[in-house]
Design a protein around this motif. Structure first.
Motif, PDB file in Angstrom:
ATOM      1  N   MET A 278      48.545  38.212  46.306  1.00 36.36           N
ATOM      2  CA  MET A 278      48.770  38.783  44.985  1.00 36.36           C
ATOM      3  C   MET A 278      48.095  37.891  43.949  1.00 36.36           C
ATOM      4  O   MET A 278      48.462  36.731  43.780  1.00 36.36           O
ATOM      5  N   THR A 279      47.090  38.434  43.237  1.00 36.13           N
ATOM      6  CA  THR A 279      46.306  37.606  42.325  1.00 36.13           C
ATOM      7  C   THR A 279      46.322  38.100  40.890  1.00 36.13           C
ATOM      8  O   THR A 279      45.637  37.543  40.032  1.00 36.13           O
ATOM      9  N   MET A 280      47.109  39.132  40.604  1.00 30.61           N
ATOM     10  CA  MET A 280      47.212  39.639  39.240  1.00 30.61           C
ATOM     11  C   MET A 280      48.504  39.141  38.603  1.00 30.61           C
ATOM     12  O   MET A 280      49.568  39.186  39.215  1.00 30.61           O
ATOM     13  N   ALA A 291      51.514  46.866  43.724  1.00 20.96           N
ATOM     14  CA  ALA A 291      50.626  45.814  44.228  1.00 20.96           C
ATOM     15  C   ALA A 291      51.096  45.290  45.577  1.00 20.96           C
ATOM     16  O   ALA A 291      50.287  45.021  46.463  1.00 20.96           O
ATOM     17  N   MET A 292      52.401  45.157  45.755  1.00 20.45           N
ATOM     18  CA  MET A 292      52.913  44.687  47.034  1.00 20.45           C
ATOM     19  C   MET A 292      52.678  45.711  48.134  1.00 20.45           C
ATOM     20  O   MET A 292      52.563  45.373  49.305  1.00 20.45           O
ATOM     21  N   ARG A 298      46.364  45.147  43.845  1.00 14.70           N
ATOM     22  CA  ARG A 298      46.779  43.750  43.933  1.00 14.70           C
ATOM     23  C   ARG A 298      45.730  42.777  43.413  1.00 14.70           C
ATOM     24  O   ARG A 298      46.041  41.649  43.075  1.00 14.70           O
ATOM     25  N   HIS A 299      44.456  43.220  43.362  1.00 13.03           N
ATOM     26  CA  HIS A 299      43.362  42.299  43.067  1.00 13.03           C
ATOM     27  C   HIS A 299      42.555  42.719  41.846  1.00 13.03           C
ATOM     28  O   HIS A 299      42.473  43.900  41.503  1.00 13.03           O
ATOM     29  N   TRP A 300      41.902  41.737  41.249  1.00  7.16           N
ATOM     30  CA  TRP A 300      41.044  41.986  40.095  1.00  7.16           C
ATOM     31  C   TRP A 300      39.699  42.570  40.520  1.00  7.16           C
ATOM     32  O   TRP A 300      39.230  43.560  39.943  1.00  7.16           O
ATOM     33  N   ARG A 310      38.702  45.704  35.560  1.00  3.81           N
ATOM     34  CA  ARG A 310      39.988  45.955  34.908  1.00  3.81           C
ATOM     35  C   ARG A 310      40.022  45.401  33.486  1.00  3.81           C
ATOM     36  O   ARG A 310      40.897  45.760  32.713  1.00  3.81           O
ATOM     37  N   ILE A 311      39.044  44.551  33.140  1.00 12.48           N
ATOM     38  CA  ILE A 311      38.998  43.963  31.801  1.00 12.48           C
ATOM     39  C   ILE A 311      37.955  44.626  30.919  1.00 12.48           C
ATOM     40  O   ILE A 311      38.240  45.026  29.781  1.00 12.48           O
TER      41      ILE A 311
END
Length: 334
Positions: A278-280, A291-292, A298-300, A310-311
Protein backbone atom coordinates in the motif's frame (compact mmCIF):
# COMPACT_ATOMS: atom_id res chain seq x y z
CA UNK A 1 8.90 -11.04 -7.60
CA UNK A 2 8.05 -11.18 -3.88
CA UNK A 3 9.45 -8.04 -2.27
CA UNK A 4 10.88 -7.45 1.19
CA UNK A 5 7.60 -7.19 3.07
CA UNK A 6 6.53 -10.67 1.93
CA UNK A 7 9.78 -12.29 3.03
CA UNK A 8 9.55 -10.72 6.49
CA UNK A 9 5.98 -12.01 6.77
CA UNK A 10 7.14 -15.49 5.75
CA UNK A 11 9.81 -15.38 8.44
CA UNK A 12 7.14 -14.48 11.01
CA UNK A 13 5.04 -17.44 9.87
CA UNK A 14 8.02 -19.73 10.37
CA UNK A 15 8.75 -18.22 13.75
CA UNK A 16 5.25 -18.98 15.00
CA UNK A 17 4.67 -22.32 13.27
CA UNK A 18 8.02 -24.05 12.77
CA UNK A 19 10.72 -22.65 15.08
CA UNK A 20 11.09 -24.77 18.20
CA UNK A 21 9.61 -27.85 16.53
CA UNK A 22 11.18 -31.00 15.10
CA UNK A 23 10.91 -30.96 11.33
CA UNK A 24 10.55 -33.71 8.78
CA UNK A 25 12.03 -32.64 5.46
CA UNK A 26 11.68 -34.04 1.96
CA UNK A 27 12.09 -32.94 -1.64
CA UNK A 28 9.09 -34.26 -3.58
CA UNK A 29 10.41 -32.63 -6.75
CA UNK A 30 13.76 -34.35 -6.29
CA UNK A 31 15.94 -31.27 -6.69
CA UNK A 32 16.90 -30.90 -3.03
CA UNK A 33 17.05 -34.50 -1.88
CA UNK A 34 20.48 -34.38 -0.23
CA UNK A 35 19.78 -31.12 1.58
CA UNK A 36 16.39 -32.32 2.78
CA UNK A 37 17.96 -35.51 4.13
CA UNK A 38 20.38 -33.43 6.21
CA UNK A 39 17.59 -31.26 7.64
CA UNK A 40 15.23 -34.17 8.26
CA UNK A 41 14.67 -34.84 11.94
CA UNK A 42 16.31 -31.63 13.18
CA UNK A 43 14.67 -28.94 15.28
CA UNK A 44 14.27 -25.47 13.78
CA UNK A 45 16.06 -23.04 16.11
CA UNK A 46 15.46 -19.57 14.66
CA UNK A 47 14.59 -17.66 11.51
CA UNK A 48 15.55 -14.32 10.05
CA UNK A 49 14.74 -12.35 6.91
CA UNK A 50 17.09 -9.89 5.26
CA UNK A 51 15.75 -8.13 2.20
CA UNK A 52 14.41 -10.78 -0.17
CA UNK A 53 16.18 -13.70 1.51
CA UNK A 54 15.17 -15.90 4.44
CA UNK A 55 17.51 -17.89 6.66
CA UNK A 56 16.09 -20.74 8.75
CA UNK A 57 18.44 -22.08 11.43
CA UNK A 58 18.46 -25.70 12.53
CA UNK A 59 20.27 -27.26 15.47
CA UNK A 60 24.02 -27.87 15.10
CA UNK A 61 24.66 -24.55 13.33
CA UNK A 62 22.98 -25.55 10.08
CA UNK A 63 21.13 -22.91 8.07
CA UNK A 64 18.68 -23.12 5.17
CA UNK A 65 18.91 -20.14 2.81
CA UNK A 66 15.94 -19.44 0.53
CA UNK A 67 15.65 -16.74 -2.11
CA UNK A 68 12.22 -16.87 -3.75
CA UNK A 69 13.32 -14.96 -6.86
CA UNK A 70 10.71 -14.21 -9.51
CA UNK A 71 8.41 -17.17 -9.06
CA UNK A 72 8.99 -18.69 -5.63
CA UNK A 73 6.42 -19.05 -2.86
CA UNK A 74 5.82 -20.88 0.39
CA UNK A 75 2.51 -22.72 0.72
CA UNK A 76 1.40 -23.28 4.32
CA UNK A 77 -1.14 -25.86 5.48
CA UNK A 78 -2.36 -27.26 8.76
CA UNK A 79 -2.80 -25.53 12.09
CA UNK A 80 -1.48 -22.13 11.13
CA UNK A 81 -0.98 -19.75 14.04
CA UNK A 82 -1.66 -16.14 13.12
CA UNK A 83 0.79 -13.48 14.28
CA UNK A 84 -1.22 -11.18 16.62
CA UNK A 85 1.26 -8.34 16.09
CA UNK A 86 0.21 -7.96 12.47
CA UNK A 87 -2.99 -6.02 11.87
CA UNK A 88 -5.38 -6.88 9.08
CA UNK A 89 -6.27 -4.47 6.33
CA UNK A 90 -9.65 -3.73 7.89
CA UNK A 91 -8.07 -2.76 11.20
CA UNK A 92 -8.61 -6.04 13.04
CA UNK A 93 -5.79 -8.13 14.44
CA UNK A 94 -4.68 -11.07 12.35
CA UNK A 95 -4.00 -11.34 8.65
CA UNK A 96 -6.11 -10.38 5.69
CA UNK A 97 -7.43 -12.44 2.76
CA UNK A 98 -6.26 -15.62 4.39
CA UNK A 99 -8.20 -18.81 4.65
CA UNK A 100 -8.99 -19.30 8.29
CA UNK A 101 -8.56 -15.72 9.41
CA UNK A 102 -11.35 -14.32 11.56
CA UNK A 103 -12.50 -11.45 9.34
CA UNK A 104 -15.77 -9.58 9.58
CA UNK A 105 -18.13 -11.74 7.47
CA UNK A 106 -20.15 -8.68 6.49
CA UNK A 107 -17.20 -6.68 5.19
CA UNK A 108 -14.39 -8.97 4.05
CA UNK A 109 -11.46 -7.53 2.14
CA UNK A 110 -10.32 -9.90 -0.57
CA UNK A 111 -7.25 -9.17 -2.65
CA UNK A 112 -7.85 -9.97 -6.31
CA UNK A 113 -4.13 -10.30 -7.09
CA UNK A 114 -3.49 -12.94 -4.45
CA UNK A 115 -0.79 -10.70 -3.02
CA UNK A 116 -1.56 -11.39 0.60
CA UNK A 117 -2.29 -14.93 1.63
CA UNK A 118 -1.58 -17.00 4.70
CA UNK A 119 -1.66 -20.22 2.71
CA UNK A 120 0.62 -19.04 -0.11
CA UNK A 121 3.13 -16.24 0.47
CA UNK A 122 5.37 -15.18 -2.37
CA UNK A 123 4.65 -15.09 -6.07
CA UNK A 124 0.83 -14.84 -6.37
CA UNK A 125 -0.80 -18.16 -7.10
CA UNK A 126 -3.85 -20.12 -6.09
CA UNK A 127 -3.21 -22.20 -2.98
CA UNK A 128 -3.68 -25.88 -3.87
CA UNK A 129 -2.85 -27.63 -0.61
CA UNK A 130 -5.39 -29.03 1.82
CA UNK A 131 -5.72 -27.37 5.21
CA UNK A 132 -6.79 -28.94 8.49
CA UNK A 133 -9.34 -27.41 10.78
CA UNK A 134 -8.09 -26.05 14.10
CA UNK A 135 -8.94 -23.58 16.82
CA UNK A 136 -6.45 -21.09 15.40
CA UNK A 137 -7.77 -21.43 11.87
CA UNK A 138 -11.55 -21.56 12.18
CA UNK A 139 -13.34 -21.52 8.87
CA UNK A 140 -10.62 -23.19 6.83
CA UNK A 141 -11.67 -25.31 3.92
CA UNK A 142 -10.13 -28.75 3.59
CA UNK A 143 -10.30 -32.32 4.76
CA UNK A 144 -9.34 -32.49 8.42
CA UNK A 145 -8.79 -36.25 8.12
CA UNK A 146 -6.18 -35.82 5.38
CA UNK A 147 -2.81 -35.33 7.02
CA UNK A 148 -0.24 -34.67 5.88
CA UNK A 149 -1.77 -32.92 2.88
CA UNK A 150 -1.00 -34.45 -0.52
CA UNK A 151 1.89 -32.97 -2.47
CA UNK A 152 0.60 -31.04 -5.46
CA UNK A 153 2.84 -29.80 -8.26
CA UNK A 154 6.56 -29.14 -8.16
CA UNK A 155 7.52 -28.84 -4.50
CA UNK A 156 11.25 -28.24 -4.06
CA UNK A 157 11.15 -28.67 -0.29
CA UNK A 158 8.49 -29.77 2.18
CA UNK A 159 9.00 -28.98 5.86
CA UNK A 160 6.54 -30.81 8.06
CA UNK A 161 5.96 -30.48 11.80
CA UNK A 162 3.34 -32.40 13.75
CA UNK A 163 0.70 -29.79 12.88
CA UNK A 164 1.99 -27.59 10.04
CA UNK A 165 3.26 -28.14 6.51
CA UNK A 166 5.33 -25.63 4.53
CA UNK A 167 5.89 -26.33 0.83
CA UNK A 168 8.48 -24.37 -1.14
CA UNK A 169 7.88 -23.94 -4.86
CA UNK A 170 9.93 -22.29 -7.60
CA UNK A 171 12.72 -20.60 -5.62
CA UNK A 172 15.79 -19.08 -7.21
CA UNK A 173 17.93 -20.37 -4.35
CA UNK A 174 17.44 -23.17 -1.82
CA UNK A 175 20.65 -24.26 -0.14
CA UNK A 176 22.26 -25.18 3.14
CA UNK A 177 24.87 -22.84 4.62
CA UNK A 178 27.24 -22.69 7.54
CA UNK A 179 27.08 -19.70 9.92
CA UNK A 180 30.10 -18.17 8.18
CA UNK A 181 28.43 -18.56 4.79
CA UNK A 182 25.26 -16.92 6.11
CA UNK A 183 27.31 -13.99 7.42
CA UNK A 184 29.07 -13.67 4.05
CA UNK A 185 25.75 -13.69 2.18
CA UNK A 186 24.25 -11.01 4.42
CA UNK A 187 27.41 -8.89 4.24
CA UNK A 188 26.84 -8.50 0.50
CA UNK A 189 23.36 -7.05 1.04
CA UNK A 190 22.44 -3.43 1.50
CA UNK A 191 20.68 -2.21 4.65
CA UNK A 192 17.25 -3.54 5.57
CA UNK A 193 15.17 -1.19 7.80
CA UNK A 194 13.77 -4.14 9.74
CA UNK A 195 17.18 -5.66 10.41
CA UNK A 196 19.75 -2.88 10.59
CA UNK A 197 19.83 0.23 12.74
CA UNK A 198 17.64 2.66 10.79
CA UNK A 199 19.94 5.65 11.23
CA UNK A 200 23.02 3.67 10.26
CA UNK A 201 21.13 2.22 7.30
CA UNK A 202 20.28 5.73 6.13
CA UNK A 203 23.94 6.71 6.20
CA UNK A 204 25.04 3.61 4.29
CA UNK A 205 22.32 4.00 1.68
CA UNK A 206 22.94 7.71 1.20
CA UNK A 207 26.70 7.32 0.92
CA UNK A 208 26.45 4.62 -1.75
CA UNK A 209 23.78 6.34 -3.85
CA UNK A 210 25.53 9.72 -3.74
CA UNK A 211 28.75 8.37 -5.24
CA UNK A 212 27.22 6.24 -8.02
CA UNK A 213 26.82 7.31 -11.67
CA UNK A 214 24.15 4.61 -12.04
CA UNK A 215 20.56 5.82 -12.36
CA UNK A 216 18.57 6.01 -9.15
CA UNK A 217 15.98 3.71 -10.73
CA UNK A 218 18.57 0.95 -11.07
CA UNK A 219 20.19 1.62 -7.70
CA UNK A 220 16.93 1.05 -5.83
CA UNK A 221 16.72 -2.43 -7.40
CA UNK A 222 20.33 -3.28 -6.51
CA UNK A 223 20.19 -5.46 -3.40
CA UNK A 224 23.76 -4.53 -2.51
CA UNK A 225 22.62 -0.91 -2.21
CA UNK A 226 19.38 -1.43 -0.30
CA UNK A 227 17.62 -4.66 0.62
CA UNK A 228 14.05 -5.62 -0.19
CA UNK A 229 12.98 -3.13 -2.86
CA UNK A 230 11.52 -4.65 -6.01
CA UNK A 231 9.68 -3.36 -9.05
CA UNK A 232 6.57 -2.14 -7.24
CA UNK A 233 8.26 -0.34 -4.39
CA UNK A 234 10.88 1.11 -6.78
CA UNK A 235 8.24 2.77 -8.97
CA UNK A 236 6.20 4.00 -6.02
CA UNK A 237 9.11 5.37 -4.00
CA UNK A 238 10.37 7.37 -6.96
CA UNK A 239 6.94 8.77 -7.73
CA UNK A 240 6.36 9.72 -4.10
CA UNK A 241 9.72 11.52 -4.20
CA UNK A 242 8.81 13.16 -7.54
CA UNK A 243 12.18 11.89 -8.77
CA UNK A 244 13.12 11.10 -12.38
CA UNK A 245 14.20 7.42 -12.37
CA UNK A 246 16.96 8.08 -14.93
CA UNK A 247 18.85 10.63 -12.82
CA UNK A 248 22.30 9.35 -11.78
CA UNK A 249 22.42 8.62 -8.06
CA UNK A 250 25.25 11.11 -7.50
CA UNK A 251 23.06 13.88 -8.97
CA UNK A 252 20.09 13.26 -6.70
CA UNK A 253 20.13 15.83 -3.86
CA UNK A 254 21.33 14.31 -0.61
CA UNK A 255 18.22 15.28 1.34
CA UNK A 256 16.03 13.63 -1.31
CA UNK A 257 18.09 10.43 -1.10
CA UNK A 258 17.57 10.46 2.65
CA UNK A 259 13.85 11.03 2.23
CA UNK A 260 13.62 8.02 -0.12
CA UNK A 261 15.23 5.88 2.59
CA UNK A 262 12.86 7.23 5.25
CA UNK A 263 9.91 6.59 2.96
CA UNK A 264 11.11 3.01 2.44
CA UNK A 265 11.21 2.58 6.21
CA UNK A 266 7.56 3.67 6.37
CA UNK A 267 6.31 1.66 3.40
CA UNK A 268 8.07 -1.54 4.42
CA UNK A 269 6.46 -1.39 7.86
CA UNK A 270 3.03 -0.91 6.26
CA UNK A 271 3.66 -3.83 3.91
CA UNK A 272 4.60 -6.17 6.73
CA UNK A 273 1.63 -5.07 8.84
CA UNK A 274 -1.04 -5.33 6.15
CA UNK A 275 0.44 -7.82 3.70
CA UNK A 276 -0.12 -5.34 0.89
CA UNK A 277 2.21 -2.95 -0.90
CA UNK A 278 0.00 0.00 0.00
CA UNK A 279 1.73 3.18 -1.21
CA UNK A 280 -1.04 5.79 -1.26
CA UNK A 281 -1.46 8.07 1.73
CA UNK A 282 -4.39 9.98 3.22
CA UNK A 283 -7.17 7.95 1.65
CA UNK A 284 -10.64 7.77 3.16
CA UNK A 285 -11.87 4.50 4.72
CA UNK A 286 -13.77 3.38 1.62
CA UNK A 287 -10.82 4.10 -0.66
CA UNK A 288 -8.56 2.25 1.76
CA UNK A 289 -10.80 -0.81 1.61
CA UNK A 290 -10.77 -0.69 -2.19
CA UNK A 291 -6.98 -0.43 -2.13
CA UNK A 292 -6.66 -3.44 0.15
CA UNK A 293 -8.85 -5.41 -2.22
CA UNK A 294 -7.21 -4.45 -5.50
CA UNK A 295 -3.75 -3.24 -6.40
CA UNK A 296 -5.34 -1.11 -9.14
CA UNK A 297 -6.50 1.17 -6.31
CA UNK A 298 -3.34 0.79 -4.23
CA UNK A 299 -0.55 2.41 -6.26
CA UNK A 300 0.32 5.77 -7.78
CA UNK A 301 2.02 4.56 -10.97
CA UNK A 302 2.83 0.86 -10.83
CA UNK A 303 0.91 -1.20 -13.40
CA UNK A 304 -0.81 1.96 -14.69
CA UNK A 305 0.86 2.31 -18.10
CA UNK A 306 -1.22 4.57 -20.37
CA UNK A 307 -3.58 5.58 -17.58
CA UNK A 308 -3.71 9.20 -16.40
CA UNK A 309 -1.46 10.19 -13.52
CA UNK A 310 -3.48 10.55 -10.33
CA UNK A 311 -1.91 14.00 -9.83
CA UNK A 312 -1.47 15.64 -13.25
CA UNK A 313 -3.43 13.45 -15.71
CA UNK A 314 -0.36 12.81 -17.87
CA UNK A 315 -0.28 9.26 -19.23
CA UNK A 316 1.92 6.98 -17.12
CA UNK A 317 4.88 5.63 -19.08
CA UNK A 318 6.28 2.12 -18.89
CA UNK A 319 9.82 1.32 -20.05
CA UNK A 320 11.93 -1.80 -19.97
CA UNK A 321 15.07 -1.14 -17.97
CA UNK A 322 17.49 -3.99 -17.25
CA UNK A 323 14.76 -6.51 -18.25
CA UNK A 324 12.30 -5.08 -15.68
CA UNK A 325 9.34 -2.78 -16.27
CA UNK A 326 9.69 0.76 -14.96
CA UNK A 327 6.53 2.84 -14.45
CA UNK A 328 6.74 6.60 -13.98
CA UNK A 329 5.05 9.92 -14.74
CA UNK A 330 7.07 12.01 -17.24
CA UNK A 331 5.47 15.23 -15.91
CA UNK A 332 5.52 14.81 -12.13
CA UNK A 333 8.92 13.12 -12.26
CA UNK A 334 10.47 15.26 -15.00
Amino acid sequence: MPEGHSVHRIARQFDRNVVGRRVSASSPQGRFVEGAAIIDGRTAASVRAVGKQMFLEFEDDLWLRVHLGMYGAWDFAGEILVDPTIASANGRMGQTNQRGTDLDPDEPILDDAGENSLSSIGAPRRARVHVRMSEQTTGLSGDEDSWPPPVVGQVRLRLLTDITAADLRGPTACELQTPDEVDATIAKLGPDPLVDDVAEGEERFTAVVRRKPTSIGLLLMDQSVVSGIGNVYRAELLFRAQQNPHTPGRDVPEELVREIWRDWVRLLAIGVETGQMMTMDDVDPEAYRRAMGSRDDRHWVYHRAGLPCRICDTAIVVEEVATRKLYWCPHCQA
